[in-house]
Design a protein around this motif. Structure first.
Motif, PDB file in Angstrom:
ATOM      1  N   VAL A   1      -2.465   8.611 -80.132  1.00 60.56           N
ATOM      2  CA  VAL A   1      -2.473   9.100 -78.754  1.00 60.56           C
ATOM      3  C   VAL A   1      -1.458   8.333 -77.915  1.00 60.56           C
ATOM      4  O   VAL A   1      -0.658   8.918 -77.160  1.00 60.56           O
ATOM      5  N   GLU A   2      -1.444   7.031 -78.043  1.00 61.26           N
ATOM      6  CA  GLU A   2      -0.500   6.216 -77.280  1.00 61.26           C
ATOM      7  C   GLU A   2       0.927   6.446 -77.764  1.00 61.26           C
ATOM      8  O   GLU A   2       1.869   6.487 -76.961  1.00 61.26           O
ATOM      9  N   LEU A   3       1.089   6.634 -79.051  1.00 62.86           N
ATOM     10  CA  LEU A   3       2.412   6.876 -79.611  1.00 62.86           C
ATOM     11  C   LEU A   3       3.005   8.179 -79.080  1.00 62.86           C
ATOM     12  O   LEU A   3       4.176   8.237 -78.687  1.00 62.86           O
ATOM     13  N   GLU A   4       2.196   9.230 -79.029  1.00 64.82           N
ATOM     14  CA  GLU A   4       2.700  10.506 -78.518  1.00 64.82           C
ATOM     15  C   GLU A   4       2.951  10.435 -77.012  1.00 64.82           C
ATOM     16  O   GLU A   4       3.854  11.106 -76.501  1.00 64.82           O
ATOM     17  N   ALA A   5       2.170   9.625 -76.302  1.00 66.94           N
ATOM     18  CA  ALA A   5       2.425   9.443 -74.877  1.00 66.94           C
ATOM     19  C   ALA A   5       3.759   8.746 -74.655  1.00 66.94           C
ATOM     20  O   ALA A   5       4.502   9.095 -73.727  1.00 66.94           O
ATOM     21  N   LEU A   6       4.101   7.787 -75.501  1.00 66.59           N
ATOM     22  CA  LEU A   6       5.410   7.135 -75.406  1.00 66.59           C
ATOM     23  C   LEU A   6       6.523   8.136 -75.710  1.00 66.59           C
ATOM     24  O   LEU A   6       7.571   8.134 -75.065  1.00 66.59           O
ATOM     25  N   ALA A   7       6.287   8.991 -76.706  1.00 68.39           N
ATOM     26  CA  ALA A   7       7.296  10.001 -77.045  1.00 68.39           C
ATOM     27  C   ALA A   7       7.513  10.961 -75.888  1.00 68.39           C
ATOM     28  O   ALA A   7       8.638  11.406 -75.635  1.00 68.39           O
ATOM     29  N   GLU A   8       6.454  11.274 -75.143  1.00 72.06           N
ATOM     30  CA  GLU A   8       6.557  12.172 -73.992  1.00 72.06           C
ATOM     31  C   GLU A   8       7.071  11.461 -72.745  1.00 72.06           C
ATOM     32  O   GLU A   8       7.203  12.069 -71.692  1.00 72.06           O
ATOM     33  N   ASN A   9       7.343  10.166 -72.859  1.00 71.93           N
ATOM     34  CA  ASN A   9       7.839   9.335 -71.748  1.00 71.93           C
ATOM     35  C   ASN A   9       6.833   9.260 -70.604  1.00 71.93           C
ATOM     36  O   ASN A   9       7.198   9.248 -69.424  1.00 71.93           O
ATOM     37  N   LYS A  10       5.554   9.173 -70.956  1.00 69.14           N
ATOM     38  CA  LYS A  10       4.514   9.032 -69.936  1.00 69.14           C
ATOM     39  C   LYS A  10       4.390   7.593 -69.445  1.00 69.14           C
ATOM     40  O   LYS A  10       3.713   7.354 -68.436  1.00 69.14           O
ATOM     41  N   TYR A  11       4.999   6.663 -70.168  1.00 69.90           N
ATOM     42  CA  TYR A  11       5.013   5.260 -69.742  1.00 69.90           C
ATOM     43  C   TYR A  11       6.463   4.792 -69.662  1.00 69.90           C
ATOM     44  O   TYR A  11       6.924   3.983 -70.471  1.00 69.90           O
ATOM     45  N   PRO A  12       7.237   5.302 -68.705  1.00 73.12           N
ATOM     46  CA  PRO A  12       8.668   4.953 -68.650  1.00 73.12           C
ATOM     47  C   PRO A  12       8.912   3.472 -68.447  1.00 73.12           C
ATOM     48  O   PRO A  12       9.961   2.959 -68.849  1.00 73.12           O
ATOM     49  N   GLU A  13       7.952   2.740 -67.857  1.00 74.78           N
ATOM     50  CA  GLU A  13       8.151   1.311 -67.647  1.00 74.78           C
ATOM     51  C   GLU A  13       8.148   0.533 -68.966  1.00 74.78           C
ATOM     52  O   GLU A  13       8.616  -0.609 -69.014  1.00 74.78           O
ATOM     53  N   ARG A  14       7.657   1.139 -70.023  1.00 69.63           N
ATOM     54  CA  ARG A  14       7.630   0.462 -71.329  1.00 69.63           C
ATOM     55  C   ARG A  14       8.830   0.817 -72.198  1.00 69.63           C
ATOM     56  O   ARG A  14       8.998   0.263 -73.274  1.00 69.63           O
ATOM     57  N   THR A  15       9.633   1.750 -71.761  1.00 70.66           N
ATOM     58  CA  THR A  15      10.777   2.190 -72.558  1.00 70.66           C
ATOM     59  C   THR A  15      11.961   1.253 -72.359  1.00 70.66           C
ATOM     60  O   THR A  15      12.349   0.977 -71.222  1.00 70.66           O
ATOM     61  N   ALA A  16      12.531   0.777 -73.458  1.00 68.60           N
ATOM     62  CA  ALA A  16      13.635  -0.188 -73.411  1.00 68.60           C
ATOM     63  C   ALA A  16      14.945   0.441 -73.854  1.00 68.60           C
ATOM     64  O   ALA A  16      15.816  -0.229 -74.395  1.00 68.60           O
ATOM     65  N   TYR A  17      15.085   1.752 -73.662  1.00 68.92           N
ATOM     66  CA  TYR A  17      16.330   2.440 -73.994  1.00 68.92           C
ATOM     67  C   TYR A  17      16.430   3.683 -73.122  1.00 68.92           C
ATOM     68  O   TYR A  17      15.453   4.106 -72.507  1.00 68.92           O
ATOM     69  N   LYS A  18      17.606   4.259 -73.044  1.00 69.24           N
ATOM     70  CA  LYS A  18      17.830   5.459 -72.252  1.00 69.24           C
ATOM     71  C   LYS A  18      17.414   6.678 -73.058  1.00 69.24           C
ATOM     72  O   LYS A  18      17.932   6.922 -74.152  1.00 69.24           O
ATOM     73  N   ARG A  19      16.478   7.439 -72.545  1.00 67.32           N
ATOM     74  CA  ARG A  19      15.945   8.586 -73.279  1.00 67.32           C
ATOM     75  C   ARG A  19      16.987   9.706 -73.379  1.00 67.32           C
ATOM     76  O   ARG A  19      17.773   9.941 -72.465  1.00 67.32           O
ATOM     77  N   ILE A  20      16.967  10.406 -74.517  1.00 70.81           N
ATOM     78  CA  ILE A  20      17.775  11.605 -74.724  1.00 70.81           C
ATOM     79  C   ILE A  20      16.882  12.795 -74.384  1.00 70.81           C
ATOM     80  O   ILE A  20      15.839  12.999 -75.020  1.00 70.81           O
ATOM     81  N   ILE A  21      17.267  13.579 -73.381  1.00 67.17           N
ATOM     82  CA  ILE A  21      16.417  14.642 -72.848  1.00 67.17           C
ATOM     83  C   ILE A  21      16.928  16.004 -73.309  1.00 67.17           C
ATOM     84  O   ILE A  21      18.122  16.297 -73.238  1.00 67.17           O
TER      85      ILE A  21
END
Length: 369
Positions: free
Chosen positions: A187-207
């Motif tokens: 559940v948390e992994l898919e939330a990260l994939a959906e960028n629901k926690y942008p403050e935890r992302t350490a790279y620029k997302r490809i949209i």
């Protein structure tokens, strides 16, 4: 008012300069290997490349881990609740023992020269009723193409690493992990994939389509590709997903065109038209391999089989039996009959095999558009 003599001298100087430039342009294509235009300019620059490559790596590894976790959840309930298993955990079966790969191609094409609008029409009056016009329409052009192709391997059992470095960006920030804190569950992994926690992302997302991150978009495509494998009417009707391939290309062209024209009683007219342009081409390709990826590539050349491979003739598992014939000759028979060496048909547990080596093709430049 420009006289004919002045116009002729002026036009001669201009024509000579134009001819020199045209020769230089034409010769430039032969000597340009000493002066190379770096493809890492324009759409993606050399300074941006490390960050862009990290974005690709993080998006794809996130997708790898999602598919592995969805497969585990699917296998826990598919025997008792097959419909629920597919609805909640449909997935692409990524082989953890194979490499995945992606490549990045950067190309720049420089073009310059004189176009068809260049013309020199010299008029000479022969009499009161006749004129003589001499027409010259020279053309010259040069085109230089520079291509860069980088290929990368990604282990398909790659795990996301936890990033514990400070959030402030640094000159080497692309070396950090993909997320701050490792995901605890699916559940948390898919939330990260959906960028629901942008403050935890350490790279620029490809949209994708200005709305969905690439990792989540790949997951959605895996659900679509699994529909004819995880929910077949009969086992023999399965369409087995073998490989996912995605290619994204961007092409940008810019240029300038200039034209000079002179009209007098002698020149009717004299015109020079020159143009220069630069075309930048960026191409990203991603390959995600399932257990039968090599069979999918072998099937294109007719070198992939689906029945059990027979042991070598004469081996312990497949011995040679001979019986005398009335005429004294001997015949060879396989145990169990001629067809026992290779069963017919292919049940759901039958593994494929390669009949001949699958050719390997190195990366080739994309044809110039």
């Amino acid at each position: 008012m420009l006289s004919d003599a002045d116009g002729g001298v002026h036009m001669w100087k201009f024509s000579r300069a134009a001819a020199c430039v045209g020769i230089c342009l034409a010769m430039g294509g032969c000597t340009s290997l000493y002066h190379i235009h770096d493809p890492q300019t324009g759409v993606i620059t050399a300074g941006e490349l490390p960050y862009f490559l990290k974005s690709i790596r993080c998006e794809v590894v996130t997708f790898y881990q999602i598919e592995r976790e969805r497969r585990k959840a699917y296998l826990k309930i598919y025997k008792t609740r097959p419909e629920e298993a597919f609805d909640r955990y449909a997935h692409f079966d990524i082989d953890p023992f194979l490499y995945g790969t992606f490549f990045l191609e950067l190309k720049v094409t420089d073009t310059g020269g004189f176009g068809s609008g260049t013309a020199f029409d010299y008029k000479r009056i022969l009499s009161a009723t006749s004129n003589e016009v001499t027409h010259v329409g020279p053309t010259a052009s040069a085109q230089d193409t520079y291509d860069l192709i980088w290929s990368f391997l990604l282990k398909q059992n790659a795990q996301l690493a936890s990033d514990t470095t400070p959030q402030a960006a640094s000159s080497a920030s692309y070396e950090r992990g993909c997320y701050r804190g490792a995901p605890a569950d699916l559940v948390e992994l898919e939330a990260l994939a959906e960028n629901k926690y942008p403050e935890r992302t350490a790279y620029k997302r490809i949209i994708v389509d200005a709305s969905k991150p690439l990792a989540a978009w790949l997951r959605d495509n895996a659900i679509l590709i699994a529909a004819n494998d995880l929910t077949p009417a009969m086992p023999t009707e399965r369409a087995e997903p073998a490989q996912m391939t995605y290619t994204f290309s961007i092409q940008v062209t810019g240029g300038v065109e200039a034209k000079y024209s002179l009209t007098s009683s002698r020149w009717t007219p004299a015109a020079v038209q020159a143009s220069a342009s630069a075309q930048q081409f960026s191409n990203l390709g991603i390959y995600i391999n399932g257990p039968n990826a090599v069979l999918a590539n072998g099937a294109k050349s007719g070198s992939a089989g689906y029945a059990e491979k027979a042991p070598p003739l004469g081996s312990k598992e497949n011995p040679i039996y001979t019986t005398p014939l009335p005429g004294g000759e001997k015949s060879q028979e396989f145990p169990g009959g001629p067809a026992a060496g290779r069963p017919t048909g292919a049940g759901p547990r039958t593994k494929g095999f390669i009949l001949a080596p699958v050719p390997v093709f190195p990366p080739t430049p994309t044809p110039t558009q």
